[in-house]
Design an enzyme around this catalytic site. Structure first.
Site, PDB file in Angstrom:
ATOM      1  N   PRO A  23       1.002  -1.021   0.190  1.00  0.00           N
ATOM      2  CA  PRO A  23       0.199  -0.230  -0.284  1.00  0.00           C
ATOM      3  C   PRO A  23       0.974   1.213  -0.164  1.00  0.00           C
ATOM      4  O   PRO A  23       2.080   0.962   0.556  1.00  0.00           O
ATOM      5  CB  PRO A  23      -0.430  -0.564   1.020  1.00  0.00           C
ATOM      6  N   GLN A 101      -7.325  -1.079   1.646  1.00  0.00           N
ATOM      7  CA  GLN A 101      -6.395  -0.508   2.841  1.00  0.00           C
ATOM      8  C   GLN A 101      -7.392   0.908   4.081  1.00  0.00           C
ATOM      9  O   GLN A 101      -7.270   2.228   3.364  1.00  0.00           O
ATOM     10  CB  GLN A 101      -5.220  -0.144   3.289  1.00  0.00           C
ATOM     11  N   GLY A 177      -3.302  -1.219  10.791  1.00  0.00           N
ATOM     12  CA  GLY A 177      -2.479  -1.753  12.109  1.00  0.00           C
ATOM     13  C   GLY A 177      -1.071  -1.238  12.341  1.00  0.00           C
ATOM     14  O   GLY A 177      -0.550  -1.813  13.641  1.00  0.00           O
ATOM     15  N   ALA A 178      -0.406  -0.911  11.364  1.00  0.00           N
ATOM     16  CA  ALA A 178       0.707  -0.588  11.861  1.00  0.00           C
ATOM     17  C   ALA A 178       1.296   0.777  11.976  1.00  0.00           C
ATOM     18  O   ALA A 178       0.335   1.573  11.095  1.00  0.00           O
ATOM     19  CB  ALA A 178       1.533  -1.617  10.568  1.00  0.00           C
ATOM     20  N   TYR A 181      -0.257   4.584  13.183  1.00  0.00           N
ATOM     21  CA  TYR A 181      -1.908   4.899  12.300  1.00  0.00           C
ATOM     22  C   TYR A 181      -2.581   3.971  13.162  1.00  0.00           C
ATOM     23  O   TYR A 181      -2.242   3.621  14.485  1.00  0.00           O
ATOM     24  CB  TYR A 181      -2.410   4.390  11.135  1.00  0.00           C
ATOM     25  N   ARG A 229      -2.241  -5.357   8.828  1.00  0.00           N
ATOM     26  CA  ARG A 229      -1.252  -4.921   8.971  1.00  0.00           C
ATOM     27  C   ARG A 229      -0.426  -4.609   9.852  1.00  0.00           C
ATOM     28  O   ARG A 229      -1.323  -3.869  11.180  1.00  0.00           O
ATOM     29  CB  ARG A 229      -0.640  -3.718   7.590  1.00  0.00           C
TER      30      ARG A 229
HETATM   31  C1  LIG Z   1       5.362   6.417  -0.946  1.00  0.00           C
HETATM   32  C2  LIG Z   1       4.772   5.331  -0.420  1.00  0.00           C
HETATM   33  C3  LIG Z   1       3.851   5.391   0.225  1.00  0.00           C
HETATM   34  C4  LIG Z   1       3.173   4.646   1.689  1.00  0.00           C
HETATM   35  N1  LIG Z   1       1.931   4.621   1.960  1.00  0.00           N
HETATM   36  C5  LIG Z   1       1.349   3.704   3.060  1.00  0.00           C
HETATM   37  C6  LIG Z   1       0.439   3.445   2.909  1.00  0.00           C
HETATM   38  O1  LIG Z   1      -0.852   4.139   2.660  1.00  0.00           O
HETATM   39  N2  LIG Z   1      -0.081   2.331   3.862  1.00  0.00           N
HETATM   40  C7  LIG Z   1       0.920   1.213   4.486  1.00  0.00           C
HETATM   41  O2  LIG Z   1       0.560   0.768   4.771  1.00  0.00           O
HETATM   42  N3  LIG Z   1       2.093   1.483   3.852  1.00  0.00           N
HETATM   43  C8  LIG Z   1       2.699   2.956   3.080  1.00  0.00           C
HETATM   44  N4  LIG Z   1       3.681   2.631   3.156  1.00  0.00           N
HETATM   45  C9  LIG Z   1       4.624   1.476   3.379  1.00  0.00           C
HETATM   46  C10 LIG Z   1       4.501   0.372   2.485  1.00  0.00           C
HETATM   47  O3  LIG Z   1       3.507   0.211   1.821  1.00  0.00           O
HETATM   48  C11 LIG Z   1       6.158  -0.118   2.617  1.00  0.00           C
HETATM   49  O4  LIG Z   1       5.566  -1.179   3.686  1.00  0.00           O
HETATM   50  C12 LIG Z   1       7.493   0.282   2.644  1.00  0.00           C
HETATM   51  O5  LIG Z   1       7.877   1.531   1.214  1.00  0.00           O
HETATM   52  C13 LIG Z   1       8.698  -0.916   2.837  1.00  0.00           C
HETATM   53  O6  LIG Z   1       8.824  -0.883   1.654  1.00  0.00           O
HETATM   54  P1  LIG Z   1      10.133  -1.593   0.856  1.00  0.00           P
HETATM   55  O7  LIG Z   1      11.246  -1.828   1.241  1.00  0.00           O
HETATM   56  O8  LIG Z   1       9.231  -2.581  -0.436  1.00  0.00           O
HETATM   57  O9  LIG Z   1       9.490   0.645  -0.387  1.00  0.00           O
HETATM   58  C14 LIG Z   1       4.054   3.510   2.020  1.00  0.00           C
HETATM   59  C15 LIG Z   1       5.362   4.294   1.459  1.00  0.00           C
HETATM   60  C16 LIG Z   1       6.287   5.144   0.307  1.00  0.00           C
HETATM   61  C17 LIG Z   1       7.206   4.551  -0.154  1.00  0.00           C
END
Ligand SMILES: Cc1cc2nc3c(=O)[nH]c(=O)nc-3n(C[C@H](O)[C@H](O)[C@H](O)COP(=O)(O)O)c2cc1C
Length: 365
Positions: A23, A101, A177-178, A181, A229
């Site tokens: 997400p 989500q 849940g992560a 938030y 999450r």
């Molecule tokens: C631009 C951006 C927006 C994000 N928004 C959310 C979100 O709305 N909800 C969420 O659970 N995580 C969000 N995340 C976290 C990502 O889901 C993910 O956990 C994080 O990028 C680490 O994974 P990666 O190493 O594959 O990038 C966001 C990450 C980025 C880069």
């Protein structure tokens, strides 16, 4: 990549590979919270790029204190629901599934068009500073502590949004849940300093998460995919640890499973980071040991470690965030061994909008 590209299932969702779009909030909705055509195209591109499962960005669930960011999409009225139906329809047409989500900002609020002050479990603000890619707030605003009435309203918000998600055609929902938030704030002793039934020991801090899992399960039916999450980390704090460590996490997961959760989506800085207090296991490892609960793992997965991670967590799906943002066709690239690049942060700066990303691509690629 034989471990990655094999048939998998999440609940009743059939998948041809184990890759999932994590997400990602893109603050690209209308001011009133409806997803736009740009978002429709954006989500469809992941499906066309070979992702069979997409977890959409965090969506606010009520017209009170849940919105976290300006231009965040919501799922609280018929217009928002109808606009999401188009987004999901596009993803389905391209042959993939999509999960919605659901999130509530709690203390981690940067903008809310329905209320001036954040509502939190206590008056504690998040660590660090608000995220500049999501808005212009300079410092966190002290939240107003919620009473039982507020907490009940929040339950109604999640249940209402879950029903709307199902009606809009989403293949499942994920409770956020992560990442600091509200649902995460319940579990966190940094945010949750309450002395009543919602705070204190782990049983108290978990109570609302169990209630909400049961409530959305009742509302959405036995077969609907409902995940949560979970992380210790927040966007501004990589170091927080739940005091109850490994045993506490196992207790949390078993109780959520028994309340009706289909899967848990773990998030840490790296999948195998041993971040639990007094433990030599990662969050993902502990979650993988809990029977009867499916697992999606997230954090720092790349083309270099994905094969090892896929082999280590045989039954898990693997979600990717930043790499998927850079390459919306990441599955195809992984399969064919094509070049894969790191995320250039300027793609999301000054703001993490889809329009800014598209402009960035024109100049840089
Ligand atoms: C631009 C951006 C927006 C994000 N928004 C959310 C979100 O709305 N909800 C969420 O659970 N995580 C969000 N995340 C976290 C990502 O889901 C993910 O956990 C994080 O990028 C680490 O994974 P990666 O190493 O594959 O990038 C966001 C990450 C980025 C880069």
């Amino acid at each position: 990549m034989s471990e990655v590209f094999k048939h998998a299932k999440l609940g009743n969702i059939e998948l041809s590979n184990r890759l999932v779009v994590a997400p990602m909030s893109r603050i690209s909705a209308e001011h009133e919270g409806e997803p736009t055509e740009l978002m429709e195209d954006y989500y469809r591109r992941f499906a066309e790029g070979g992702f069979d499962l997409i977890i959409g960005e965090g969506v606010y669930v009520d017209r009170k204190a849940s919105q976290a960011y300006q231009y965040q999409p919501g799922l609280t009225d018929d217009e928002q629901q109808a606009a999401w139906k188009k987004v999901v329809g596009g993803v389905h047409q391209a042959g993939s599934a999509m999960i919605c989500q659901l999130m509530h900002s709690g203390a981690q609020m940067q903008y809310n068009r329905f209320c001036e002050h954040p509502m939190g479990l206590s008056d504690v603000v998040p660590k660090g500073k608000p995220l500049s890619i999501y808005g212009n707030l300079e410092d966190w605003v002290k939240p107003e502590p919620m009473d039982d009435g507020h907490i009940n309203q929040i339950m109604n918000g999640f249940v209402g949004a879950a029903k709307r998600a199902k009606a809009a055609g989403f293949d499942g929902i994920e409770l956020q849940g992560a990442d600091g938030y509200l649902l995460n704030q319940f579990l966190s002793t940094h945010f949750n300093t309450r002395k009543d039934q919602w705070g204190g020991n782990l049983e108290g801090r978990l109570r609302f998460l169990i209630m909400i899992t049961r409530a959305v399960r009742d509302a959405c039916g036995e077969d609907y995919v409902i995940g949560m999450r979970l992380s210790q980390i927040t966007p501004t704090d990589d170091d927080y640890q739940w005091p109850e460590g490994e045993d506490g996490l196992r207790y949390v997961l078993e109780h959520l499973r028994d309340a009706g959760l289909s899967y848990v989506h773990t998030h840490d800085v790296a999948v195998n980071r041993k971040s639990l207090k007094d433990s030599d296991k990662s969050i993902a490892e502990v979650a993988s040991e809990v029977e009867g609960l499916q697992l999606i793992i997230n954090g720092g997965v790349s083309e270099n470690n994905i094969e090892d991670i896929a082999a280590q967590y045989q039954d898990a799906l693997i979600s990717m965030g930043r790499k998927a943002l850079v390459h919306q066709d990441l599955p195809k690239r992984l399969k064919e061994g094509l070049d894969i690049y790191e995320l250039d942060p300027t793609m999301l700066e000054p703001k993490a909008t889809i329009q800014h990303e598209l402009n960035w691509r024109k100049i840089n690629l």
